[in-house]
Design a protein around this motif. Structure first.
Motif, mmCIF file in Angstrom:
data_model
loop_
_atom_site.group_PDB
_atom_site.id
_atom_site.type_symbol
_atom_site.label_atom_id
_atom_site.label_comp_id
_atom_site.label_asym_id
_atom_site.label_seq_id
_atom_site.Cartn_x
_atom_site.Cartn_y
_atom_site.Cartn_z
ATOM 1 N N HIS A 115 0.821 -1.216 0.000
ATOM 2 C CA HIS A 115 0.000 0.000 0.000
ATOM 3 C C HIS A 115 0.852 1.263 0.000
ATOM 4 C CE1 HIS A 115 -4.050 -1.589 0.128
ATOM 5 N NE2 HIS A 115 -3.619 -2.520 0.961
ATOM 6 N N VAL A 116 1.976 1.229 0.716
ATOM 7 C CA VAL A 116 2.868 2.393 0.703
ATOM 8 C C VAL A 116 3.380 2.630 -0.714
ATOM 9 C CG1 VAL A 116 5.106 3.276 1.491
ATOM 10 C CG2 VAL A 116 3.505 2.289 3.137
ATOM 11 N N MET A 117 3.818 1.567 -1.387
ATOM 12 C CA MET A 117 4.368 1.727 -2.734
ATOM 13 C C MET A 117 3.280 2.072 -3.763
ATOM 14 S SD MET A 117 7.303 -1.231 -2.722
ATOM 15 C CE MET A 117 8.015 -0.776 -4.306
ATOM 16 N N LEU A 118 2.066 1.601 -3.544
ATOM 17 C CA LEU A 118 0.958 1.962 -4.426
ATOM 18 C C LEU A 118 0.502 3.409 -4.217
ATOM 19 C CD1 LEU A 118 -1.249 -1.266 -4.200
ATOM 20 C CD2 LEU A 118 -0.115 -0.389 -6.257
ATOM 21 N N MET A 119 0.792 3.936 -3.021
ATOM 22 C CA MET A 119 0.383 5.296 -2.656
ATOM 23 C C MET A 119 -1.132 5.463 -2.767
ATOM 24 S SD MET A 119 3.511 7.388 -4.478
ATOM 25 C CE MET A 119 2.957 9.008 -3.947
ATOM 26 N N ASP A 120 -1.866 4.386 -2.515
ATOM 27 C CA ASP A 120 -3.317 4.402 -2.710
ATOM 28 C C ASP A 120 -4.095 5.025 -1.562
ATOM 29 O OD1 ASP A 120 -2.789 2.295 -0.984
ATOM 30 O OD2 ASP A 120 -3.993 0.834 -2.088
ATOM 31 N N THR A 121 -3.408 5.377 -0.480
ATOM 32 C CA THR A 121 -4.107 6.024 0.634
ATOM 33 C C THR A 121 -3.493 7.384 0.968
ATOM 34 O OG1 THR A 121 -2.780 4.812 2.264
ATOM 35 C CG2 THR A 121 -4.899 3.832 1.620
ATOM 36 N N THR A 122 -2.770 7.961 0.013
ATOM 37 C CA THR A 122 -2.242 9.316 0.205
ATOM 38 C C THR A 122 -3.359 10.318 -0.065
ATOM 39 O OG1 THR A 122 -1.460 9.393 -2.086
ATOM 40 C CG2 THR A 122 0.122 8.657 -0.416
ATOM 41 N N PHE A 123 -3.062 11.593 0.140
ATOM 42 C CA PHE A 123 -4.076 12.627 -0.055
ATOM 43 C C PHE A 123 -4.626 12.554 -1.478
ATOM 44 C CE2 PHE A 123 -1.705 15.541 3.153
ATOM 45 C CZ PHE A 123 -2.149 14.758 4.198
ATOM 46 N N PRO A 124 -5.933 12.656 -1.623
ATOM 47 C CA PRO A 124 -6.533 12.598 -2.964
ATOM 48 C C PRO A 124 -6.005 13.717 -3.868
ATOM 49 C CG PRO A 124 -8.219 12.483 -1.246
ATOM 50 C CD PRO A 124 -6.920 12.813 -0.574
ATOM 51 N N GLY A 125 -5.726 13.353 -5.096
ATOM 52 C CA GLY A 125 -5.318 14.337 -6.085
ATOM 53 C C GLY A 125 -3.911 14.883 -5.939
ATOM 54 N N ASN A 126 -3.054 14.226 -5.140
ATOM 55 C CA ASN A 126 -1.697 14.766 -5.012
ATOM 56 C C ASN A 126 -0.952 14.616 -6.340
ATOM 57 O OD1 ASN A 126 0.548 12.677 -4.932
ATOM 58 N ND2 ASN A 126 -0.797 11.797 -3.374
ATOM 59 N N ASP A 127 -0.064 15.547 -6.592
ATOM 60 C CA ASP A 127 0.643 15.607 -7.878
ATOM 61 C C ASP A 127 1.858 14.687 -7.952
ATOM 62 O OD1 ASP A 127 -1.107 17.459 -8.961
ATOM 63 O OD2 ASP A 127 0.025 19.166 -8.176
ATOM 64 N N LEU A 128 2.081 13.892 -6.918
ATOM 65 C CA LEU A 128 3.263 13.034 -6.894
ATOM 66 C C LEU A 128 2.924 11.557 -7.101
ATOM 67 C CD1 LEU A 128 5.147 14.772 -3.959
ATOM 68 C CD2 LEU A 128 5.526 15.051 -6.411
ATOM 69 N N MET A 129 1.736 11.278 -7.580
ATOM 70 C CA MET A 129 1.330 9.887 -7.802
ATOM 71 C C MET A 129 2.176 9.180 -8.859
ATOM 72 S SD MET A 129 -0.856 8.949 -5.635
ATOM 73 C CE MET A 129 -1.365 7.403 -6.359
ATOM 74 N N TRP A 130 2.918 9.929 -9.644
ATOM 75 C CA TRP A 130 3.804 9.310 -10.636
ATOM 76 C C TRP A 130 4.878 8.471 -9.964
ATOM 77 C CZ3 TRP A 130 8.914 10.546 -10.260
ATOM 78 C CH2 TRP A 130 9.233 11.723 -9.575
ATOM 79 N N VAL B 5 12.635 6.920 2.160
ATOM 80 C CA VAL B 5 11.984 6.347 0.981
ATOM 81 C C VAL B 5 10.469 6.228 1.196
ATOM 82 C CG1 VAL B 5 11.841 4.344 -0.553
ATOM 83 C CG2 VAL B 5 14.076 5.157 0.249
ATOM 84 N N ALA B 6 10.053 5.519 2.235
ATOM 85 C CA ALA B 6 8.616 5.289 2.424
ATOM 86 C C ALA B 6 7.875 6.572 2.794
ATOM 87 C CB ALA B 6 8.388 4.218 3.488
ATOM 88 N N ALA B 7 8.366 7.264 3.827
ATOM 89 C CA ALA B 7 7.626 8.425 4.324
ATOM 90 C C ALA B 7 7.659 9.607 3.374
ATOM 91 C CB ALA B 7 8.158 8.848 5.693
ATOM 92 N N GLU B 8 8.794 9.867 2.760
ATOM 93 C CA GLU B 8 8.893 11.061 1.916
ATOM 94 C C GLU B 8 8.716 10.764 0.424
ATOM 95 O OE1 GLU B 8 8.723 14.088 3.009
ATOM 96 O OE2 GLU B 8 8.754 13.375 5.070
ATOM 97 N N TRP B 9 9.394 9.743 -0.092
ATOM 98 C CA TRP B 9 9.254 9.466 -1.524
ATOM 99 C C TRP B 9 7.843 8.957 -1.845
ATOM 100 C CZ3 TRP B 9 11.647 10.835 -5.793
ATOM 101 C CH2 TRP B 9 11.308 10.192 -6.978
ATOM 102 N N PHE B 10 7.387 7.963 -1.069
ATOM 103 C CA PHE B 10 6.057 7.394 -1.312
ATOM 104 C C PHE B 10 4.960 8.061 -0.478
ATOM 105 C CE2 PHE B 10 8.756 3.774 -2.692
ATOM 106 C CZ PHE B 10 8.294 3.692 -4.008
ATOM 107 N N LEU B 11 5.302 9.137 0.216
ATOM 108 C CA LEU B 11 4.343 9.952 0.975
ATOM 109 C C LEU B 11 3.558 9.159 2.013
ATOM 110 C CD1 LEU B 11 3.012 12.096 -2.005
ATOM 111 C CD2 LEU B 11 4.886 12.637 -0.440
ATOM 112 N N MET B 12 4.228 8.205 2.658
ATOM 113 C CA MET B 12 3.576 7.388 3.671
ATOM 114 C C MET B 12 2.961 8.244 4.772
ATOM 115 S SD MET B 12 5.274 4.327 5.956
ATOM 116 C CE MET B 12 6.474 5.379 6.761
#
Length: 144
Positions: free
Chosen positions: A20-35, A105-112
């Motif tokens: 889930h962290v790597m999928l970023m599927d529970t980060t803030f909706p519409g964030n511009d870093l989903m790439w 990596v997890a907290a900042e890159w993948f926005l955990m």
């Protein structure tokens, strides 16, 4: 070693976390870093095994280092100080796993940190602080 063992024997529990962290599927909706998200199950398993290997290596080095310190505890100061190297390496590797792997990596890159459900920042911080305190204590100079 205990954390790595838990991850092996209860593989799916923390694998879901990594996935889930790597999928970023529970980060803030519409964030511009989903790439940055990674959807490959193979990459999820590889990352998880890399984490487990880092945790296990750190644990083995710490245990090996502790045994070496116990054996050297009655020997001259110089020998005891040299015996700290293995434990220091294990603790340093532990900080690397938890700080680089989880906080960077997890907290900042993948926005955990944005996830309500899959946020391991506080747990990672606890590990880092505990390991760092032991590392600082271990590397104090020995008195005569």
């Amino acid at each position: 070693m205990l954390v790595a063992s838990n991850n092996i024997f209860d593989y799916q529990s923390n694998f879901n976390f990594v996935q889930h962290v790597m999928l970023m599927d529970t980060t803030f909706p519409g964030n511009d870093l989903m790439w940055r998200s990674i959807s490959s199950p193979s990459a999820h398993h590889a990352a998880y095994w890399l984490i487990i290997a880092g945790e296990m290596s750190a644990g083995v080095l710490c245990v090996w280092g502790a045994i070496g310190l116990i054996r050297a505890s009655t020997l001259p100061r110089e020998i005891f100080s040299k015996a700290k190297r293995t434990a220091t390496l294990g603790l340093t590797l532990g900080i690397f796993v938890w700080f680089f792997g989880f906080m960077t990596v997890a907290a900042e890159w993948f926005l955990m940190w944005q996830s309500q459900q899959w946020n391991g920042v506080q747990a990672a911080f606890r590990f880092i602080v505990c390991i760092a305190l032991v590392l600082i204590y271990l590397n104090q100079p020995e008195s005569d």
